[in-house]
Design a protein around this motif. Structure first.
Motif, PDB file in Angstrom:
ATOM      1  N   PRO A  22      -0.903  12.868  -2.213  1.00  0.00           N
ATOM      2  CA  PRO A  22      -2.001  13.836  -2.290  1.00  0.00           C
ATOM      3  C   PRO A  22      -2.562  14.026  -3.701  1.00  0.00           C
ATOM      4  CG  PRO A  22      -0.268  14.678  -0.877  1.00  0.00           C
ATOM      5  CD  PRO A  22       0.267  13.435  -1.539  1.00  0.00           C
ATOM      6  N   ARG A  23      -1.779  13.739  -4.715  1.00  0.00           N
ATOM      7  CA  ARG A  23      -2.258  13.880  -6.099  1.00  0.00           C
ATOM      8  C   ARG A  23      -3.360  12.889  -6.439  1.00  0.00           C
ATOM      9  NH1 ARG A  23       1.676  14.155 -10.623  1.00  0.00           N
ATOM     10  NH2 ARG A  23      -0.181  15.011 -11.589  1.00  0.00           N
ATOM     11  N   LEU A  24      -3.502  11.836  -5.630  1.00  0.00           N
ATOM     12  CA  LEU A  24      -4.566  10.869  -5.892  1.00  0.00           C
ATOM     13  C   LEU A  24      -5.942  11.513  -5.797  1.00  0.00           C
ATOM     14  CD1 LEU A  24      -3.163   7.755  -4.021  1.00  0.00           C
ATOM     15  CD2 LEU A  24      -3.349   8.082  -6.488  1.00  0.00           C
ATOM     16  N   ALA A  25      -6.058  12.592  -5.031  1.00  0.00           N
ATOM     17  CA  ALA A  25      -7.334  13.308  -4.926  1.00  0.00           C
ATOM     18  C   ALA A  25      -7.761  13.864  -6.278  1.00  0.00           C
ATOM     19  CB  ALA A  25      -7.231  14.416  -3.892  1.00  0.00           C
ATOM     20  N   GLU A  26      -6.816  14.070  -7.184  1.00  0.00           N
ATOM     21  CA  GLU A  26      -7.137  14.567  -8.524  1.00  0.00           C
ATOM     22  C   GLU A  26      -7.941  13.555  -9.333  1.00  0.00           C
ATOM     23  OE1 GLU A  26      -3.486  15.764 -10.417  1.00  0.00           O
ATOM     24  OE2 GLU A  26      -2.843  16.871  -8.641  1.00  0.00           O
ATOM     25  N   LEU A  27      -7.987  12.327  -8.868  1.00  0.00           N
ATOM     26  CA  LEU A  27      -8.711  11.279  -9.576  1.00  0.00           C
ATOM     27  C   LEU A  27     -10.200  11.266  -9.245  1.00  0.00           C
ATOM     28  CD1 LEU A  27      -6.105   8.405  -9.228  1.00  0.00           C
ATOM     29  CD2 LEU A  27      -6.575   9.804 -11.247  1.00  0.00           C
ATOM     30  N   ALA A  28     -10.640  12.144  -8.360  1.00  0.00           N
ATOM     31  CA  ALA A  28     -12.057  12.208  -8.013  1.00  0.00           C
ATOM     32  C   ALA A  28     -12.868  12.384  -9.295  1.00  0.00           C
ATOM     33  CB  ALA A  28     -12.314  13.349  -7.039  1.00  0.00           C
ATOM     34  N   GLY A  29     -13.893  11.581  -9.450  1.00  0.00           N
ATOM     35  CA  GLY A  29     -14.735  11.652 -10.640  1.00  0.00           C
ATOM     36  C   GLY A  29     -14.307  10.720 -11.759  1.00  0.00           C
ATOM     37  N   VAL A  30     -13.107  10.183 -11.674  1.00  0.00           N
ATOM     38  CA  VAL A  30     -12.644   9.214 -12.671  1.00  0.00           C
ATOM     39  C   VAL A  30     -13.148   7.839 -12.224  1.00  0.00           C
ATOM     40  CG1 VAL A  30     -10.616   8.122 -13.700  1.00  0.00           C
ATOM     41  CG2 VAL A  30     -10.582  10.569 -13.179  1.00  0.00           C
ATOM     42  N   ASN A  44      -3.575  -7.929   0.850  1.00  0.00           N
ATOM     43  CA  ASN A  44      -4.800  -8.414   1.468  1.00  0.00           C
ATOM     44  C   ASN A  44      -5.933  -7.382   1.408  1.00  0.00           C
ATOM     45  OD1 ASN A  44      -4.608  -6.681   3.903  1.00  0.00           O
ATOM     46  ND2 ASN A  44      -2.731  -7.855   4.214  1.00  0.00           N
ATOM     47  N   PRO A  45      -7.144  -7.757   1.833  1.00  0.00           N
ATOM     48  CA  PRO A  45      -8.259  -6.818   1.800  1.00  0.00           C
ATOM     49  C   PRO A  45      -8.004  -5.516   2.570  1.00  0.00           C
ATOM     50  CG  PRO A  45      -9.103  -9.026   2.041  1.00  0.00           C
ATOM     51  CD  PRO A  45      -7.601  -9.116   2.177  1.00  0.00           C
ATOM     52  N   GLY A  46      -7.202  -5.567   3.595  1.00  0.00           N
ATOM     53  CA  GLY A  46      -6.854  -4.340   4.317  1.00  0.00           C
ATOM     54  C   GLY A  46      -6.066  -3.384   3.438  1.00  0.00           C
ATOM     55  N   VAL A  47      -5.143  -3.914   2.658  1.00  0.00           N
ATOM     56  CA  VAL A  47      -4.390  -3.093   1.718  1.00  0.00           C
ATOM     57  C   VAL A  47      -5.344  -2.516   0.669  1.00  0.00           C
ATOM     58  CG1 VAL A  47      -2.599  -3.132  -0.071  1.00  0.00           C
ATOM     59  CG2 VAL A  47      -2.237  -4.377   2.069  1.00  0.00           C
ATOM     60  N   ALA A  48      -6.262  -3.341   0.197  1.00  0.00           N
ATOM     61  CA  ALA A  48      -7.235  -2.888  -0.804  1.00  0.00           C
ATOM     62  C   ALA A  48      -8.085  -1.743  -0.252  1.00  0.00           C
ATOM     63  CB  ALA A  48      -8.124  -4.051  -1.230  1.00  0.00           C
ATOM     64  N   ARG A  49      -8.536  -1.883   0.980  1.00  0.00           N
ATOM     65  CA  ARG A  49      -9.354  -0.821   1.586  1.00  0.00           C
ATOM     66  C   ARG A  49      -8.551   0.459   1.796  1.00  0.00           C
ATOM     67  NH1 ARG A  49     -11.042  -5.483   4.443  1.00  0.00           N
ATOM     68  NH2 ARG A  49     -13.092  -6.134   3.694  1.00  0.00           N
ATOM     69  N   SER A  50      -7.292   0.321   2.155  1.00  0.00           N
ATOM     70  CA  SER A  50      -6.432   1.497   2.313  1.00  0.00           C
ATOM     71  C   SER A  50      -6.236   2.210   0.987  1.00  0.00           C
ATOM     72  CB  SER A  50      -5.065   1.098   2.882  1.00  0.00           C
ATOM     73  OG  SER A  50      -5.203   0.592   4.185  1.00  0.00           O
ATOM     74  N   LEU A  51      -6.050   1.445  -0.075  1.00  0.00           N
ATOM     75  CA  LEU A  51      -5.906   2.035  -1.402  1.00  0.00           C
ATOM     76  C   LEU A  51      -7.188   2.749  -1.813  1.00  0.00           C
ATOM     77  CD1 LEU A  51      -4.236   2.458  -3.957  1.00  0.00           C
ATOM     78  CD2 LEU A  51      -4.996   0.203  -4.724  1.00  0.00           C
ATOM     79  N   GLN A  52      -8.311   2.108  -1.567  1.00  0.00           N
ATOM     80  CA  GLN A  52      -9.588   2.728  -1.904  1.00  0.00           C
ATOM     81  C   GLN A  52      -9.772   4.045  -1.158  1.00  0.00           C
ATOM     82  OE1 GLN A  52     -13.131   0.810  -0.507  1.00  0.00           O
ATOM     83  NE2 GLN A  52     -14.388   1.739  -2.100  1.00  0.00           N
ATOM     84  N   ALA A  53      -9.359   4.089   0.087  1.00  0.00           N
ATOM     85  CA  ALA A  53      -9.496   5.311   0.884  1.00  0.00           C
ATOM     86  C   ALA A  53      -8.669   6.465   0.315  1.00  0.00           C
ATOM     87  CB  ALA A  53      -9.099   5.037   2.332  1.00  0.00           C
ATOM     88  N   LEU A  54      -7.614   6.140  -0.409  1.00  0.00           N
ATOM     89  CA  LEU A  54      -6.758   7.170  -1.004  1.00  0.00           C
ATOM     90  C   LEU A  54      -7.338   7.767  -2.281  1.00  0.00           C
ATOM     91  CD1 LEU A  54      -3.267   5.460  -0.654  1.00  0.00           C
ATOM     92  CD2 LEU A  54      -4.151   7.372   0.700  1.00  0.00           C
ATOM     93  N   GLY A  57     -14.042   8.269  -4.517  1.00  0.00           N
ATOM     94  CA  GLY A  57     -15.011   7.769  -5.484  1.00  0.00           C
ATOM     95  C   GLY A  57     -14.675   6.431  -6.102  1.00  0.00           C
ATOM     96  N   SER A  58     -13.555   5.836  -5.728  1.00  0.00           N
ATOM     97  CA  SER A  58     -13.212   4.535  -6.296  1.00  0.00           C
ATOM     98  C   SER A  58     -14.131   3.464  -5.714  1.00  0.00           C
ATOM     99  CB  SER A  58     -11.751   4.189  -6.017  1.00  0.00           C
ATOM    100  OG  SER A  58     -11.509   4.109  -4.633  1.00  0.00           O
ATOM    101  N   ARG A  59     -14.238   2.370  -6.447  1.00  0.00           N
ATOM    102  CA  ARG A  59     -15.081   1.270  -5.991  1.00  0.00           C
ATOM    103  C   ARG A  59     -14.219   0.039  -5.787  1.00  0.00           C
ATOM    104  NH1 ARG A  59     -19.718  -1.199  -9.656  1.00  0.00           N
ATOM    105  NH2 ARG A  59     -18.862  -3.260  -9.387  1.00  0.00           N
ATOM    106  N   LEU A  60     -14.370  -0.600  -4.654  1.00  0.00           N
ATOM    107  CA  LEU A  60     -13.599  -1.798  -4.319  1.00  0.00           C
ATOM    108  C   LEU A  60     -14.468  -3.036  -4.496  1.00  0.00           C
ATOM    109  CD1 LEU A  60     -11.192  -3.359  -3.093  1.00  0.00           C
ATOM    110  CD2 LEU A  60     -12.129  -2.802  -0.839  1.00  0.00           C
ATOM    111  N   THR A  61     -13.917  -4.016  -5.175  1.00  0.00           N
ATOM    112  CA  THR A  61     -14.551  -5.317  -5.297  1.00  0.00           C
ATOM    113  C   THR A  61     -13.569  -6.354  -4.786  1.00  0.00           C
ATOM    114  OG1 THR A  61     -15.813  -4.627  -7.245  1.00  0.00           O
ATOM    115  CG2 THR A  61     -15.563  -6.983  -6.899  1.00  0.00           C
TER     116      THR A  61
END
Length: 88
Positions: A22-30, A44-54, A57-61
């Motif tokens: 839940p502390r990952l939400a503190e990264l909003a705006g970073v 894999n890309p599924g893991v990447a998308r799951s990480l991005q969802a956590l 505001g993060s951007r996945l490439t």
């Protein structure tokens, strides 16, 4: 023995890190870029998308690369890093 020793506390480590999720939400705006290889069979890309969802505001490439995207596509990874660190 060495491998087993490295993983002896794996379950406890996973539980501790999951509790911190839940502390990952503190990264909003970073400005955070997540860069993965689109052909990585392990992270894999599924893991990447799951990480991005956590991370709000993060951007996945996803780049045409395997596991070591920084080795396979150094210029593109560098571009993503510079996009975050460039003076505003």
């Amino acid at each position: 023995p060495a491998f087993l020793g490295l993983n002896r506390d794996l379950n406890a480590a996973i539980a501790a890190e999951t509790a911190r999720q839940p502390r990952l939400a503190e990264l909003a705006g970073v400005p955070i870029r997540i860069v993965f290889g689109d052909r990585d069979r392990y992270l894999n890309p599924g893991v990447a998308r799951s990480l991005q969802a956590l991370i709000p505001g993060s951007r996945l490439t996803l780049l045409p690369a395997r596991h070591y995207v920084q080795v396979d596509r150094p210029a593109e990874v560098s571009r993503e890093i510079r996009a975050v660190t460039a003076p505003r």
